[in-house]
Design an enzyme around this catalytic site. Structure first.
Site, PDB file in Angstrom:
ATOM      1  NE  ARG A   1      71.030  16.589  52.795  1.00  0.00           N
ATOM      2  CZ  ARG A   1      70.532  17.346  53.764  1.00  0.00           C
ATOM      3  NH1 ARG A   1      70.274  18.617  53.563  1.00  0.00           N
ATOM      4  NH2 ARG A   1      70.268  16.838  54.943  1.00  0.00           N
TER       5      ARG A   1
ATOM      6  CG  ASN B   1      68.120  15.234  51.128  1.00  0.00           C
ATOM      7  OD1 ASN B   1      69.007  14.702  50.481  1.00  0.00           O
ATOM      8  ND2 ASN B   1      67.992  15.068  52.435  1.00  0.00           N
TER       9      ASN B   1
END
Length: 89
Positions: free
Chosen positions: A18, A36
């Site tokens: 990320r 996520n």
């Protein structure tokens, strides 16, 4: 201006995916978010000029060092005018 939503499958959590995606989005100048998912995938929405969004999707196809991307599912979405790029929890 286009928007795409991508779901990235493979070893993509716990490898800095990320945060690396956010750095790449800033470098490319695209907007959106990344998060996520409970099933172990990473989901991202990316918006901006077509060439830049496509470059971000190519990056999502391999991710950062340590990631093992097995597949990326991509869907078109209507642009929303989003600005900035957010790493969601």
């Amino acid at each position: 201006m286009i928007r795409r939503r991508a779901v990235v499958h493979g070893l993509v959590q716990g490898v800095g995916f990320r945060w690396s995606a956010a750095r790449e989005a800033a470098r490319l100048g695209v907007a959106g978010w990344v998060r996520n998912r409970p099933d172990g995938t990473v989901e991202a929405a990316v918006e901006g000029p077509a060439g830049d969004v496509e470059a971000m999707l190519r990056w999502l196809g391999h991710g950062p060092a340590g990631a093992v991307v097995r597949a990326v599912d991509v869907a078109d979405e209507e642009p929303t005018g989003t600005t900035g790029f957010v790493v969601e929890p």
